[in-house]
Structure formats: C-alpha cells, structure tokens
Enzyme design. Structure first.
Site, PDB file in Angstrom:
ATOM      1  N   THR A 109       2.061  12.323   8.566  1.00  0.00           N
ATOM      2  CA  THR A 109       2.179  11.955   7.224  1.00  0.00           C
ATOM      3  C   THR A 109       3.552  12.937   6.588  1.00  0.00           C
ATOM      4  O   THR A 109       3.863  12.584   5.496  1.00  0.00           O
ATOM      5  CB  THR A 109       0.982  12.746   6.681  1.00  0.00           C
ATOM      6  OG1 THR A 109      -0.075  11.905   7.617  1.00  0.00           O
ATOM      7  CG2 THR A 109       0.781  12.536   5.430  1.00  0.00           C
ATOM      8  N   ARG A 111       0.856  -0.986   0.027  1.00  0.00           N
ATOM      9  CA  ARG A 111      -0.109  -0.029  -0.115  1.00  0.00           C
ATOM     10  C   ARG A 111       0.933   1.260  -0.040  1.00  0.00           C
ATOM     11  O   ARG A 111       1.060   1.823  -1.073  1.00  0.00           O
ATOM     12  CB  ARG A 111      -1.009   0.005   1.215  1.00  0.00           C
ATOM     13  CG  ARG A 111      -2.180   0.960   1.144  1.00  0.00           C
ATOM     14  CD  ARG A 111      -1.929   2.439   1.199  1.00  0.00           C
ATOM     15  NE  ARG A 111      -1.415   2.567   2.584  1.00  0.00           N
ATOM     16  CZ  ARG A 111      -1.098   3.728   3.211  1.00  0.00           C
ATOM     17  NH1 ARG A 111      -0.789   4.864   2.449  1.00  0.00           N
ATOM     18  NH2 ARG A 111      -0.565   4.007   4.512  1.00  0.00           N
ATOM     19  N   HIS A 121       1.956   5.462  12.370  1.00  0.00           N
ATOM     20  CA  HIS A 121       2.487   5.315  11.095  1.00  0.00           C
ATOM     21  C   HIS A 121       3.593   6.574  10.748  1.00  0.00           C
ATOM     22  O   HIS A 121       3.010   7.673  11.053  1.00  0.00           O
ATOM     23  CB  HIS A 121       1.404   5.401  10.038  1.00  0.00           C
ATOM     24  CG  HIS A 121       1.583   5.632   8.628  1.00  0.00           C
ATOM     25  ND1 HIS A 121       1.795   4.461   7.875  1.00  0.00           N
ATOM     26  CD2 HIS A 121       1.808   6.644   7.637  1.00  0.00           C
ATOM     27  CE1 HIS A 121       2.089   4.729   6.495  1.00  0.00           C
ATOM     28  NE2 HIS A 121       2.144   6.053   6.600  1.00  0.00           N
ATOM     29  N   HIS A 126       6.509   8.794   8.809  1.00  0.00           N
ATOM     30  CA  HIS A 126       7.280   8.802   7.674  1.00  0.00           C
ATOM     31  C   HIS A 126       8.689   9.229   7.974  1.00  0.00           C
ATOM     32  O   HIS A 126       8.701   9.654   9.177  1.00  0.00           O
ATOM     33  CB  HIS A 126       6.838  10.108   6.528  1.00  0.00           C
ATOM     34  CG  HIS A 126       5.680   9.401   5.677  1.00  0.00           C
ATOM     35  ND1 HIS A 126       6.016   9.057   4.377  1.00  0.00           N
ATOM     36  CD2 HIS A 126       4.378   9.059   5.945  1.00  0.00           C
ATOM     37  CE1 HIS A 126       5.018   8.475   3.827  1.00  0.00           C
ATOM     38  NE2 HIS A 126       4.010   8.714   4.803  1.00  0.00           N
ATOM     39  N   ARG A 166     -10.202   0.087  11.356  1.00  0.00           N
ATOM     40  CA  ARG A 166      -9.087   1.169  11.948  1.00  0.00           C
ATOM     41  C   ARG A 166      -9.599   2.593  11.560  1.00  0.00           C
ATOM     42  O   ARG A 166      -9.872   2.653  10.390  1.00  0.00           O
ATOM     43  CB  ARG A 166      -7.873   0.875  11.765  1.00  0.00           C
ATOM     44  CG  ARG A 166      -6.831   1.798  12.329  1.00  0.00           C
ATOM     45  CD  ARG A 166      -5.883   2.164  11.541  1.00  0.00           C
ATOM     46  NE  ARG A 166      -5.854   2.987  10.259  1.00  0.00           N
ATOM     47  CZ  ARG A 166      -5.229   3.425   9.299  1.00  0.00           C
ATOM     48  NH1 ARG A 166      -4.095   2.874   9.392  1.00  0.00           N
ATOM     49  NH2 ARG A 166      -5.406   3.986   8.061  1.00  0.00           N
ATOM     50  N   HIS A 190      -6.828  -0.056   2.729  1.00  0.00           N
ATOM     51  CA  HIS A 190      -6.699   1.430   2.983  1.00  0.00           C
ATOM     52  C   HIS A 190      -7.779   2.224   2.218  1.00  0.00           C
ATOM     53  O   HIS A 190      -7.104   2.399   1.035  1.00  0.00           O
ATOM     54  CB  HIS A 190      -4.983   1.655   3.085  1.00  0.00           C
ATOM     55  CG  HIS A 190      -4.982   3.075   3.594  1.00  0.00           C
ATOM     56  ND1 HIS A 190      -4.533   4.103   2.748  1.00  0.00           N
ATOM     57  CD2 HIS A 190      -4.444   3.391   4.774  1.00  0.00           C
ATOM     58  CE1 HIS A 190      -4.335   5.005   3.448  1.00  0.00           C
ATOM     59  NE2 HIS A 190      -4.181   4.634   4.709  1.00  0.00           N
ATOM     60  N   HIS A 200      38.848  -1.827  17.468  1.00  0.00           N
ATOM     61  CA  HIS A 200      37.653  -2.432  17.434  1.00  0.00           C
ATOM     62  C   HIS A 200      37.941  -3.801  17.074  1.00  0.00           C
ATOM     63  O   HIS A 200      37.373  -4.672  17.564  1.00  0.00           O
ATOM     64  CB  HIS A 200      36.938  -1.836  16.230  1.00  0.00           C
ATOM     65  CG  HIS A 200      36.331  -0.429  16.608  1.00  0.00           C
ATOM     66  ND1 HIS A 200      34.821  -0.200  16.241  1.00  0.00           N
ATOM     67  CD2 HIS A 200      36.600   0.503  17.544  1.00  0.00           C
ATOM     68  CE1 HIS A 200      34.688   1.071  16.951  1.00  0.00           C
ATOM     69  NE2 HIS A 200      35.553   1.506  17.628  1.00  0.00           N
TER      70      HIS A 200
END
Lengths: 438, 438
Positions: free
Chosen positions: A200, A46, A227, A229, A166, A106, A324
């Site tokens: 978003t 999606r 959710h 971004h 949802r 969705h 290291h």
C-alpha cells in the site's frame, strides 16, 4: 541455390534457434511460476479513480470499461458502491454491459458494504482490511481477532450469494507475518477464491516480494493476487517477481494511475511480460490497442503520456547514437527486444533538434496514431511554428497542438456553411465524442 | 507529569522503536550488500546525451555538471571525446572546473579512443565492448579472444597514465556466462578499478540480476558497477537488487534520460534507497536539490516532468481517497513512507476537478518551487483561464504557462521604461540565464 547460399541459410537457421532460447524467459527453477499464465485485475475504475485528477462521468466509465474489455483484461475492478449513490449506479450500469471481463467491486471488510455490493450484479467482491500496526492504530482501530471475525462473516455471506470473493490485507509488508499467515490460512479454509497481498505504501522490493509470496503459497491453496504501489519505482518489477513466486493475478491500471504516483501500469507490465513470454501475451491481450487505451484515460484525467513511458512514450522506440543506429539497421534485436510492431507502432526516426519541418511533424502525427492529410500536417506545422515564435515549445506542447487540431478537423462543423454536409449517423457521433480515438 | 501521561510516553517510545525496525531495510542475509554504501555514476552528460531530444551546449553541460556535483554524485560520466571535436573540448572544460565529483569519460575498447581520453584531464575512463552474440555479429564483428586482447591493451595503457579504469561488457544478459566470467576475471587480475554489467536492451529482471551479480562477485575482487535500461520498467528495482547482491556503483541519469526510454533515474533511485537507508542517503546527497536538478534537465531537453514521476511528480505526495486522507491526518506514516520534507517538498492538497481559483494555482506554483507574489499568481491565473476558454487544459499546459510567466517576471526588462532600474550584477545575470532555478 548456390552452395554458399545454402550454407548461409543453414547458419541463419542455427542462429535463429539460438535466439529462441530467451534469456529473459521464466526461470526454470520457479516451479510455481505463473509468468506464463498470469491474469490481470484492471483497476483504473477503482484505484485509478483515487488518482488526484480523476473524476469520471458514467459515460466515461462505460467507455473505459468497454475499451479494457476489448483489450482483454480478465477482471475490471470498480469503486465501492458504498462510496456514493453515483458509484453504486455506475457499478450497476457497468455490470449490465455484458462484458467478457468479470466485474469486481472493492469494499471494506464490513457487512454493511458487503450487503450493498452483492446486490449490484458484480461477478465478485474484493474485500480489504488494514492489518499493519499503522492501519490498525490510526485507520480502523481494530485488533486481529476482530479482523478475523469480520472477514469470516463477510466471506461466508458473499459466498452464499454465489459470487467470487477475494480477501486482501492492506499494507501487507508492514504487517506481522504470523498475523498475516494466520488470517490467510483461515480465509483459505473457508473457501475464498483469492487472497491478496498489497504494498500500500509502495516501498517493497523484489526479493522481499518473492519471499512473502512464496511463503504464502505454501500456506494457502487458493490463488494469490498482488497489488503494488509505485512510490519507489518498483511496481512492475515487484509484479513480475510475485508471478515468479507463484502469484497468479496482478492489479494494474492504465498509466498506473492511482493514489499518489499510482500502481503497476498496464502498459509497463505488458512490456515486462512480453519480454518473458511473447506468445502468451500476444495470444491473450490486444496490444495494438494499448496506445488508444492510454490516450483515452490520459485525456479523461487530463495528463500527458510521460515522455519516458514504456512502449508508448515518444522515445520508447527511438534510436539516436550512431553506433546503435548502425547496429539496429543490421538487426533490430541488437538493441531492441521489444518489437514496436507487436504494439501497432513503428520504430521512430526522432525529430530533429528544433522542429524544422512538416516531415518531422508528420512522423509525430503518425506516432500518435492520428490521421491527417499532408495538407493538414502542413497547416498544423504552421500553427506550431507560430506558437514557437512566442515561447519555447516542448514535446507536450507540440502534442497538444496536434491533438487539438486533429480533434478540430475530425469534428463536423454544425451549421457551418463552408464545410461539407455531414451525415450524423451513429459512427460519426461516436467519433465526435471520441476525437482522439479513431 | 501524570501517571497516564507517563504511560502514554512509554507506549509512544516503544512504538517508535518498533518503527525503527525498517521492513524495507537491507536484507540481513545479504552479507555482501552495498545498499548502505552505494555510489552513483551520473550519466546525464553521456547516456543522457543519447536521449532523442538532448542537444546540450557547453554552457548547459557545465551548468548540469555543477548542479550534479552540488547534489553530491560520486562520478560524472561524459560523452566520449572521440565523438566530436565539440565533445572533446567540452570534456576538457568540465575537467577544469575542479568539481568534487570524479570525472569519467566513456569510450569504445580501442587504443585510438583511449589515447585521446587520457589526455582530456579525466579522473577515469569507462571502457565498454559488446560481448553478446548479437553485438559481436551485427555491431563490431569481433570474437572473444580479440575482445580480451584489446581490453588488456587498453586497460594497461590507461593504468599507466595513473587514472581509474572500468571495463564493462555490453548487453551482458545475452552474453555467454563463461565468456563473461573469463574476461572479467582477466581484467580484474590486471587491476581494473571496476567491472561493469550492462542491461543494454532493458529486459533483465531482478532475480536474474541478483544471480549474475552474485556470481560475478565471487569471481572478481574489484568493484562492480551496473547499468540498467528501463524498456520493461525494471531499472530501479534491478539497481536495488544489484546492490543487494554486492554491486557497489549504479549508473543513473536525471529523469532517466538516455537511449530509448532511458536508464535508472536519479530521483527514482533516491526514492528507492531512502526507503532502505534514510540516514545514508540524506547524509550523502542533497535531496532538496532534486527538484531543481530535474527542472534544469527537463528544460534543457524540452520535456515535462512525468505526472507520475517518483518524488517530484505532481501527485507523488497527493492524497485523495477519504479513508487515506483521514489516516494521513492521524499519522503520515500510515500511507507515506517517504517524507516529502526530506526532498524539500510539501504534502500536496491536490487542485480541484477544474482549475477554479488562484489559490489552487498558488498551491501549484509552490509545488513547482517558484516565487510569485499573490498579485502575480492572480495575473497568471487569468492567463490560464483565458487559454482554458479556448481549449481544455491539462497539468502540463498549466505548468508551461506558470513557468513562462515566472521566467517573464524574473527577467529584467532591458531598456524598459516602466520597470524599476536593474543592477546587472553577476547574481542577477545568473538568474537571467537560469530563470527556473531560483
């Protein structure tokens, strides 16, 4: 056993116990934390379909859905069936696969979309609507009372069909907090399964996420999904912090593909979560399939795995500095909390300054999880050196040549006279279609 | 002006003011926040040199140091002069460049190293020692009283030479908190300029960082510097949260290159910080040089810019979904908080499913900030199509071909008879050495 040995063993055991107290584990003061009980909503089909370079055929979607299911994701989210005839047919086809993962689609918060969605055979519907001033003004142009009315209508309709629902706001962090809490409280009362928070535009920061999720948790009794971004590079950290605050489900996609530079990547989140609770993550998800899953999706959208990708990037388990390297030999935990073996990978002896020999290439072939004989490695090394004479090569160039060569030697030559006779049984055909997945 | 127009203007202004209240700005409850006053310690030439694929010549180090200085970083950190004769000579050469940025070198907490470091001409010395049980046991084998004693000796020596001194623990989040606070308090009293916290294994999470920095802030009066590895994808978020808690300086490298999958990337942190305080970031750093800086370092270590890189990744400002594209046209802020123009970039019309024409390639050439004429774009498009017939191309393949072609046409052909006569003045020679930077 000598006394010295016994003493040594005792010290070892004590040290081992100390190691068990994980400083990166869940914070005990987070009473509502879901760090040890999170779930994944996998959205490659999606959100990932909105990635600039993504154009999935139905065959490819089914291949990806099966691989995600095999990996162990809890939910698979699909593009809205209203997007196109093809999207609808693909959604119906995936619902019929009988996967363990629940299938979601969705949609916009609109009855037109909901009526189509409930007929596809999905286990649940994810409804979203923009609640920020920006989206209300420039996207759909609706006010909060209209949004609330639509939400109630759609939710009651979907619930009446006996499937999960949802409700999510969009651009949640630029929405009015009172508007947000009002609508979440309303939809919780009428019985949604989950409410969603969405960053978003990809600009939220972890403490801001913690505060909003914690506040929301005090208002609703249903589960919280998040959710994020990744525009400002915080998607993984925001996801983790949301779980600490009581969110239960995180939206992810393979390599994070999605709008712009994408969302929380599945692999990166696995790295984050295994550092916090190794047992839960290993018990639930097939981490050793991560590399193949990422290769499958990277191929489908024509990108390379970023050199600095968590877990599967070419240098994720590579050590160079002398100090290291010395300590790693004594005890890998000194500079490595994540164990490459958990992901079916090996610690990496990085290949030298310039690509000098076939041993270096062999090491890379193994890291890419490809099967080549020593003679084949020598042959591909010659090809690499040949191109290297023409122009400077970077890691991606070398990877491309190796992968092409591997695809070439794994594909039976139809009608060829110089190759062995091939038996085109189903397994072999499968390997023809998926040359990079064996 | 009509009444309607006046009313419209008034509404616009009010909306503008609302926009001014930035939900992603500093949290007002963080009294000690340095989100609006942070500084950068740029470590591409130290941490970055520990990246598996990094082997910098002196010429390349100087080119990178100059580019970092031009970008506006506050400090440039170099590999220890004790690492090799070459490292020492390179360090001395960079100190002589007369850059605006202060030059630091990074050494073990030992007088042997300190004596060499102070003679190189650096403005400051960064001292580090492992304080976790793991490093004390498996790396240097020293106890806390020995560590404290060495620290005091080294710090007093460096201070006596009149240059800056930082003391940092290593693997701070797996160190005993009492040990840590004790040693930080001690070194603060004797007058270090900065103390450092390092998440050496890359597993810290944001709220853990906030707590440790805040506690430390209550113990010391000097500045706090933070160094975050990115193994679990939280380096940018941890950096931001550290600033919120009162840290002042963040260690970064270009593209985050460093041990394993690296540290906080300069570009990603710029994305994070500009979302919080655009004015401060734009006033201090030349963001429009970010792309060239990343290309310079990517070339030097033979990697491609990851497809999903913040800001400069090929899809960072690309919009695809119909609903997003529509709103973006109405107002870019709907789905875009970061403005591509701030970084000298343009919003991107993503190239189509398959690479069909030279217009798509032209758009990519512009995104890569390369100069080609239309005829040249058509020529390189033919090359790309030709290779595309042989094997599937991904974005990295296309980029490689474009960059090679560009380097080719930008390089004057020595002794060629078919090209124009070239004037080999200094500027031109410079462009020969740096074909991708014009």
């Amino acid at each position: 056993m000598s006394e010295k040995m016994e003493q040594y063993q005792k010290v070892s055991e004590e040290q081992h116990k100390k190691v068990q107290v994980n400083p990166y584990g869940p914070n005990p003061s987070d009473y509502l934390s879901n760090v040890r009980s999170f779930q994944l909503i996998e959205s490659t089909l999606r959100e990932g379909e909105q990635f600039a370079n993504a154009f999935f055929t139905r065959e490819k979607k089914i291949e990806i859905a099966k691989a995600l299911d095999d990996f162990g994701v809890d939910y698979i989210e699909l593009t809205s069936p209203v997007a196109s005839e093809q999207s609808r047919a693909d959604c119906e086809a995936i619902c019929k696969l009988g996967l363990k993962a629940k299938i979601l689609t969705h949609i916009r918060c609109h009855m037109d979309d909901a009526r189509v969605a409930v007929e596809t055979g999905v286990d649940g519907v994810d409804v979203v609507i923009g609640t920020s001033q920006f989206l209300r003004q420039y996207s759909h142009g609706k006010d909060m009372s209209y949004i609330t009315k639509s939400a109630i209508e759609v939710i009651e309709f979907v619930k009446s069909k006996g499937i999960e629902i949802r409700f999510s706001s969009e651009d949640s962090f630029r929405s009015d907090i009172v508007d947000l809490l009002n609508i979440y409280k309303t939809v919780d009362k009428i019985g949604v399964n989950r409410v969603g928070i969405a960053d978003t535009v990809g600009c939220a920061n972890p403490r801001q996420v913690y505060e909003l999720v914690k506040t929301l948790k005090s208002v609703v009794s249903c589960d919280i999904e998040c959710h994020f971004h990744n525009d400002t590079g915080c998607a993984i950290a925001n996801s983790y912090t949301a779980l600490e605050a009581g969110a239960k489900l995180i939206d992810v996609s393979v390599l994070g593909i999605g709008e712009r530079n994408g969302i929380t990547p599945l692999g990166g989140l696995m790295a984050r979560m295994i550092a916090a609770d190794r047992e839960y993550v290993l018990g639930k998800y097939k981490l050793h399939k991560l590399r193949d899953l990422e290769n499958l999706v990277a191929d489908a959208v024509q990108v390379n795995i970023p050199f600095n990708n968590p877990i599967t990037g070419f240098c994720a388990f590579t050590h160079k500095a002398g100090i290291h390297a010395k300590a790693i030999l004594a005890n890998p935990s000194t500079y490595e909390i994540l164990s490459p073996a958990d992901f079916g990978l090996t610690r990496y002896i990085h290949f030298a300054n310039r690509l000098t020999g076939w041993n270096a290439i062999k090491s890379r072939v193994e890291q890419l999880n490809l099967n080549l004989t020593d003679d084949q490695v020598k042959e591909v090394t010659q090809k690499i050196k040949k191109l290297g004479d023409i122009r400077p090569l970077n890691i991606d160039d070398v990877d491309s040549i190796i992968k092409d060569y591997h695809a070439d030697v794994s594909t039976p030559k139809m009608g060829a006279t110089d190759g062995p006779a091939v038996d085109l049984d189903e397994t072999l055909l499968d390997s023809v279609k998926r040359p990079r997945l064996n």
